[in-house]
Design an enzyme around this catalytic site. Structure first.
Site, PDB file in Angstrom:
ATOM      1  N   HIS A  16       1.580  -8.941  -3.670  1.00 25.95           N
ATOM      2  CA  HIS A  16       0.586  -7.897  -3.393  1.00 25.95           C
ATOM      3  C   HIS A  16       1.360  -6.604  -3.186  1.00 25.95           C
ATOM      4  O   HIS A  16       1.749  -6.253  -2.065  1.00 25.95           O
ATOM      5  CB  HIS A  16      -0.232  -8.276  -2.147  1.00 25.95           C
ATOM      6  N   ASP A  68       0.845  -1.211   0.000  1.00 23.73           N
ATOM      7  CA  ASP A  68       0.000   0.000   0.000  1.00 23.73           C
ATOM      8  C   ASP A  68       0.875   1.255   0.000  1.00 23.73           C
ATOM      9  O   ASP A  68       2.097   1.176   0.110  1.00 23.73           O
ATOM     10  CB  ASP A  68      -0.959  -0.011   1.201  1.00 23.73           C
ATOM     11  N   ASP A  75       1.103 -17.396  -4.607  1.00 26.89           N
ATOM     12  CA  ASP A  75       1.719 -16.310  -5.371  1.00 26.89           C
ATOM     13  C   ASP A  75       0.636 -15.632  -6.204  1.00 26.89           C
ATOM     14  O   ASP A  75       0.602 -15.751  -7.427  1.00 26.89           O
ATOM     15  CB  ASP A  75       2.844 -16.856  -6.257  1.00 26.89           C
ATOM     16  N   GLU A 119       2.208 -10.243   0.456  1.00 28.18           N
ATOM     17  CA  GLU A 119       2.492  -8.808   0.404  1.00 28.18           C
ATOM     18  C   GLU A 119       3.976  -8.577   0.718  1.00 28.18           C
ATOM     19  O   GLU A 119       4.629  -9.402   1.350  1.00 28.18           O
ATOM     20  CB  GLU A 119       1.630  -8.041   1.426  1.00 28.18           C
TER      21      GLU A 119
HETATM   22  O1  9MR Z   1       2.390  -6.853   9.334  1.00 29.18           O
HETATM   23  C1  9MR Z   1       1.101  -6.552   9.838  1.00 29.18           C
HETATM   24  C2  9MR Z   1       0.530  -7.794  10.501  1.00 29.18           C
HETATM   25  O2  9MR Z   1       1.314  -8.160  11.620  1.00 29.18           O
HETATM   26  C3  9MR Z   1      -0.911  -7.537  10.912  1.00 29.18           C
HETATM   27  O3  9MR Z   1      -1.466  -8.751  11.404  1.00 29.18           O
HETATM   28  C4  9MR Z   1      -1.701  -7.037   9.709  1.00 29.18           C
HETATM   29  C5  9MR Z   1      -3.160  -6.744  10.029  1.00 29.18           C
HETATM   30  O4  9MR Z   1      -3.267  -5.680  10.904  1.00 29.18           O
HETATM   31  O5  9MR Z   1      -1.104  -5.865   9.199  1.00 29.18           O
HETATM   32  C6  9MR Z   1       0.208  -6.054   8.733  1.00 29.18           C
HETATM   33  O6  9MR Z   1       0.727  -4.848   8.293  1.00 29.18           O
HETATM   34  C7  9MR Z   1       0.163  -4.286   7.121  1.00 29.18           C
HETATM   35  C8  9MR Z   1      -0.235  -2.858   7.467  1.00 29.18           C
HETATM   36  O7  9MR Z   1      -1.282  -2.871   8.383  1.00 29.18           O
HETATM   37  C9  9MR Z   1      -0.595  -2.038   6.238  1.00 29.18           C
HETATM   38  N1  9MR Z   1       0.434  -2.103   5.241  1.00 29.18           N
HETATM   39  C10 9MR Z   1       0.745  -3.471   4.847  1.00 29.18           C
HETATM   40  C11 9MR Z   1       1.230  -4.247   6.033  1.00 29.18           C
HETATM   41  C12 9MR Z   1       1.708  -5.647   5.622  1.00 29.18           C
HETATM   42  O8  9MR Z   1       0.682  -6.486   5.255  1.00 29.18           O
END
Ligand code: 9MR
Length: 565
Positions: free
Chosen positions: A494, A175, A536, A545
């Protein structure tokens, strides 16, 4: 007819149910070399053949079958550590044959560099020119020169709707938002890589715009994010905004396409203390480069001190996004990085401040936060980052107390390798397979490197190398998890730019999140056992991601291994 069908099935079924899982980037001549053959029946030996399959150069016996604890796979190990001749080879076991692999010195240098260079590709607010970015060049995205104070962050001096500047920094992940909490562990890990291996990084050029300015490129890259972080401090009271964000995620488009308003939101204790730690560490690192970055170290020290004061007055302000959305508009639905426990942040921030300033007040805080069962670093648990710093820089005082924390955990990893079906540290517990599990593997590797630096005992390096192998292919999915590398590559992370740029190859040097049986994205997965819950597919933000925090751990691990080879 039946016989032909059986023969056909024998061929196809063997190919589709088994594979050779090994580091697809390569091996050092003098280091351990192991591969895993999955679900084989009736084969006891294996051979290493030259890349053109002309000549057998090594024959070995497969290890005893092992049932994996983390999936239904049965594995046998092919160990060819004693074969030390550089070259290109394949491994053959019965009807199985690996892709070509290399044995060479510095074999991990390209992947180590690419992991670090990936931060350049995630820079917000500036165009990526072809001379540095090659086919992934793109216009600037998200200038962030007119960011709004969200009502949750309003003060008398900066009421809701005030426009501030917060340009630069790295996009967090797939993102386009920028989160201070996740910058904490990311910057801490990258700056620690530099502090542990300064000579190595002094030589490592990345071909980024700042290259050649006399500063190691790793620090040129972290400076880009550091300067953004400085904009996230409220000059009025020293508190630090949790994130700079859209109200909701952008679509799967290139950066700069959407023009949705950007906000800085509520200040919180986790963000502010993580900021303190990063600023304090930056003071140590950047003061040697004041001719190129004039005033940066001084600004960091002042910013750290002001943020520390804010945290003293606000010792446990949680960022609770759901709660915030009940009170303020617009609702913010991007990543939360909400953390309710602050002991680890206090410990880490105080450790960095103490090491940088030697002021006893910080040492007092450090001693107030001891933890019985420490865990690996993650965005929400940064205790160990403080431990590493104290061990690195404060060898006289607290180090003797903290050494066992690292060594005991490292020794536990060593004990468990022999029971692991892939012969790696990763997966000693099912709970290793979380969102961003590849970051767990990389952080286990970092812990082992720390144990090596403390003891100089090579057994820890060997164990760290097992997780390098894991990330690069010796795992139950068969993927090499760093984009742009390996025989079985991650092609659909992602990651918005990789998806939207119209280029088949994803941006290189990005570490996929990794197997995560949580499957929070509700995508289709072929397997659901913990070590294989990976797909994937661009839809899979829970397993595929990319993110700056787990990439940073891989930067540390791969570069440390190269530096120590
Ligand atoms: O890495 C984060 C993971 O530990 C959490 O469980 C998840 C849901 O809250 O979010 C992950 O972090 C994401 C972040 O919130 C937004 N940008 C992408 C991050 C990686 O997926």
């Amino acid at each position: 007819m039946k016989n032909i069908a059986t023969l056909f099935c024998l061929l196809i079924c063997t190919i589709s149910f088994g594979q050779i899982a090994m580091n697809q980037v390569g091996f050092y001549p003098k280091a351990p070399k192991q591969a895993i053959v999955e679900n084989v029946i009736g084969i006891t030996g294996f051979s290493i053949v030259t890349g053109d399959k002309g000549k057998v150069v090594y024959r070995g016996k497969l290890g005893e079958p092992k049932q994996s604890k983390n999936s239904s796979l049965t594995t046998r190990m092919a160990d060819f550590s004693s074969f030390e001749t550089s070259g290109t080879y394949r491994l053959v076991a019965g009807s199985y044959e690996s892709a070509p692999f290399i044995i060479a010195v510095n074999v991990h240098e390209p992947v180590a560099k690419a992991l670090l260079k990936s931060y350049y590709y995630t820079r917000a607010s500036m165009p990526l020119y072809e001379q540095y970015a090659g086919k992934w060049s793109r216009p600037a995205g998200h200038p962030d020169t007119a960011v709004l104070i969200h009502p949750s962050a309003a003060t008398g001096q900066r009421p809701s709707g005030t426009v501030i500047r917060s340009p630069g920094g790295w996009y967090d992940a797939g993102d386009y938002n920028k989160y201070i909490v996740n910058c904490g562990i990311t910057m801490g890990t990258l700056l620690s890589a530099y502090e542990d291996f300064p000579q190595y990084f002094a030589r490592l050029g990345l071909n980024i715009p700042e290259s050649g300015n006399g500063v190691p490129d790793i620090l040129n890259e972290t400076a880009y994010n550091l300067r953004w972080m400085l904009t996230m401090q409220d000059p009025g009271d020293g508190g630090v905004y949790h994130k700079c964000t859209n109200a909701s995620f952008d679509g799967m488009v290139m950066p700069g396409v959407t023009k949705a308003p950007r906000y800085v939101v509520q200040k919180g204790t986790a963000a502010t203390l993580g900021f303190v730690a990063v600023m304090a560490q930056s003071v140590r690192v950047y003061k040697a480069f004041s001719s190129v970055y004039p005033g940066l170290a001084d600004s960091c020290l002042l910013a750290a001190w002001k943020a520390w004061q804010w945290a003293q007055h606000n010792p446990s302000v949680e960022y609770n996004q759901d709660g915030m959305n009940k009170r303020y508009q617009p609702a913010i639905t991007t990543g939360a990085y909400g953390d309710r426990r602050f002991g680890d942040e206090w410990f880490w921030a105080a450790s960095e401040m103490y090491v940088t300033t030697s002021e006893p007040v910080y040492k007092t805080v450090v001693s107030e936060y001891t933890i019985d069962r420490p865990s690996l670093p993650s965005w929400g648990d940064v205790y160990m980052l403080g431990v590493y710093t104290l061990l690195r820089k404060d060898t006289k005082n607290m180090a003797n107390q903290l050494r066992p924390v690292v060594i005991q955990m490292a020794d536990r990893y060593l004990e468990n390798i022999s029971g692991n079906a892939f012969g790696v540290v990763m997966g000693e517990q099912r709970s290793d397979f979380v969102w961003g599990s590849n970051g767990v593997a990389a952080n286990q590797g970092i812990l082992l490197i720390q144990a090596y630096l403390l003891t100089k005992d090579k057994k820890y390096l060997g164990a760290a190398l097992t997780n390098v192998d894991y990330l690069l292919g010796r795992n139950a999915t068969g993927y090499c998890f760093v984009t742009g590398f390996g025989a079985r590559q991650v092609m659909h992370p992602h990651h918005r730019p990789s998806e939207a740029d119209g280029i088949a190859d994803p941006v290189p040097g990005l570490l996929a999140g990794g197997p995560n049986p949580g499957m929070q994205d509700k995508c289709q997965y072929e397997y659901t056992d913990p070590e294989r819950t990976y797909t994937d597919n661009v839809c899979s933000y829970a397993s595929n991601e990319t993110a700056i925090n787990w990439n940073a751990a891989a930067v540390y691990l791969l570069n440390a291994i190269e530096a120590l080879e």
